[in-house]
Structure formats: C-alpha cells, structure tokens
Design a protein around this motif. Structure first.
Motif, mmCIF file in Angstrom:
data_model
loop_
_atom_site.group_PDB
_atom_site.id
_atom_site.type_symbol
_atom_site.label_atom_id
_atom_site.label_comp_id
_atom_site.label_asym_id
_atom_site.label_seq_id
_atom_site.Cartn_x
_atom_site.Cartn_y
_atom_site.Cartn_z
ATOM 1 N N VAL A 1 0.872 -1.172 0.000
ATOM 2 C CA VAL A 1 0.000 0.000 0.000
ATOM 3 C C VAL A 1 0.912 1.226 0.000
ATOM 4 O O VAL A 1 2.002 1.199 0.569
ATOM 5 N N TYR A 2 0.458 2.273 -0.682
ATOM 6 C CA TYR A 2 1.287 3.459 -0.879
ATOM 7 C C TYR A 2 0.553 4.710 -0.395
ATOM 8 O O TYR A 2 -0.680 4.746 -0.342
ATOM 9 N N LEU A 3 1.336 5.714 -0.074
ATOM 10 C CA LEU A 3 0.787 7.028 0.240
ATOM 11 C C LEU A 3 1.608 8.056 -0.518
ATOM 12 O O LEU A 3 2.762 8.324 -0.159
ATOM 13 N N GLN A 4 1.024 8.592 -1.578
ATOM 14 C CA GLN A 4 1.663 9.662 -2.338
ATOM 15 C C GLN A 4 1.318 10.977 -1.669
ATOM 16 O O GLN A 4 0.142 11.325 -1.539
ATOM 17 N N MET A 5 2.337 11.700 -1.255
ATOM 18 C CA MET A 5 2.138 12.956 -0.534
ATOM 19 C C MET A 5 2.703 14.099 -1.354
ATOM 20 O O MET A 5 3.910 14.145 -1.607
ATOM 21 N N ASN A 6 1.848 15.002 -1.770
ATOM 22 C CA ASN A 6 2.238 16.172 -2.552
ATOM 23 C C ASN A 6 1.961 17.446 -1.764
ATOM 24 O O ASN A 6 1.208 17.439 -0.794
ATOM 25 N N SER A 7 2.569 18.517 -2.213
ATOM 26 C CA SER A 7 2.362 19.831 -1.571
ATOM 27 C C SER A 7 2.536 19.730 -0.057
ATOM 28 O O SER A 7 1.712 20.221 0.716
ATOM 29 N N LEU A 8 3.620 19.108 0.345
ATOM 30 C CA LEU A 8 3.847 18.878 1.769
ATOM 31 C C LEU A 8 4.027 20.178 2.529
ATOM 32 O O LEU A 8 4.574 21.159 2.017
ATOM 33 N N LYS A 9 3.554 20.149 3.774
ATOM 34 C CA LYS A 9 3.629 21.302 4.664
ATOM 35 C C LYS A 9 4.409 20.921 5.920
ATOM 36 O O LYS A 9 4.446 19.750 6.286
ATOM 37 N N PRO A 10 4.984 21.894 6.594
ATOM 38 C CA PRO A 10 5.709 21.576 7.841
ATOM 39 C C PRO A 10 4.842 20.825 8.848
ATOM 40 O O PRO A 10 5.354 19.967 9.583
ATOM 41 N N GLU A 11 3.549 21.103 8.858
ATOM 42 C CA GLU A 11 2.662 20.423 9.806
ATOM 43 C C GLU A 11 2.410 18.961 9.443
ATOM 44 O O GLU A 11 1.769 18.238 10.207
ATOM 45 N N ASP A 12 2.909 18.514 8.301
ATOM 46 C CA ASP A 12 2.834 17.093 7.936
ATOM 47 C C ASP A 12 3.971 16.294 8.571
ATOM 48 O O ASP A 12 4.000 15.062 8.465
ATOM 49 N N THR A 13 4.896 16.979 9.211
ATOM 50 C CA THR A 13 6.017 16.297 9.851
ATOM 51 C C THR A 13 5.517 15.348 10.934
ATOM 52 O O THR A 13 4.784 15.754 11.833
ATOM 53 N N ALA A 14 5.912 14.067 10.828
ATOM 54 C CA ALA A 14 5.436 13.043 11.757
ATOM 55 C C ALA A 14 6.075 11.716 11.397
ATOM 56 O O ALA A 14 6.686 11.565 10.324
ATOM 57 N N VAL A 15 5.894 10.748 12.288
ATOM 58 C CA VAL A 15 6.189 9.360 11.957
ATOM 59 C C VAL A 15 4.922 8.755 11.371
ATOM 60 O O VAL A 15 3.871 8.783 12.005
#
Length: 122
Positions: A79-93
């Motif tokens: 399973v995949y998670l494509q993450m675009n337009s990342l923001k600093p608040e996306d920082t996490a494990v």
C-alpha cells in the motif's frame, strides 16, 4: 500481517514523497483494508487515509484531502501514500496498519507496522 513502512525522509515545503508499506511473508494482505496514520512529536497518533481491500473506497482526513493519495497493489502486498504539496505540519512518523474495514478509528486496526519519519522543512 507483518507490515513495514518505508520512504520517509527530509523534504522542503511544497515537495513530494511516496511512502510504501509492504506485508512480509505469507499473508492475507489482499483481504484487509489498510490505513495510514501519523504521529507528530508530542501529539497523539492520528488518522491520515484508508483504502478498502480492493481499492474501491478511499477516505482521507480533511487536512490532507487533495494533497495525499492512498493506493494499493495486492499483487505486491503493498500500500502506498503519495504525498504532494507537503507542509511543515505534515512532519510526523507515518505508520501503516491493517483492519477488517476501511476505518478512521485507531481501535479498528489490529496490525501495525514500524513507522517511517517524514520531516518537512519550511
């Protein structure tokens, strides 16, 4: 189901990353719905996205809707998670997990994989 997440790293705001989660060994991966969760420093683990066993249904938390895409390849037990337009608040494990149904609730997930760290710099 034994799960392992990978693909995290350091990226600048506005950038993209693709996370992968694979099931090891003999498994009934294709019969499970899969979910991605994340946990930022000092915060509780939160739901990010989920996908049904055949990919026919997907759901996202509001903060990633339109930026993240969850997908799966049952032939590859992945399973995949494509993450675009990342923001600093996306920082996490980010961690993947398996459940009987596509759910937003942590309590519905029974198998959790080791997470991968995503760091988004401003």
């Amino acid at each position: 189901v034994q799960l392992q997440a990978s693909g995290g790293g350091l990226v600048q705001a506005g950038g993209s990353l693709r996370l992968s989660c694979t099931a090891a060994g003999r498994s009934s991966f294709s019969s499970f719905s899969m979910g991605w969760f994340r946990q930022a420093p000092g915060k509780e683990r939160e739901f990010v996205a989920t996908i049904s066993w055949n990919g026919g249904a997907t759901y996202y938390t509001d903060s990633v809707e339109g930026r993240f895409t969850i997908s799966r390849d049952n032939a590859k037990n992945a399973v995949y998670l494509q993450m675009n337009s990342l923001k600093p608040e996306d920082t996490a494990v980010y961690s993947c997990a398996a459940a009987r149904i596509p759910s937003r609730r942590r309590s519905d997930y029974r198998s959790w994989g080791q997470g991968t760290l995503v760091t988004v710099s401003s």
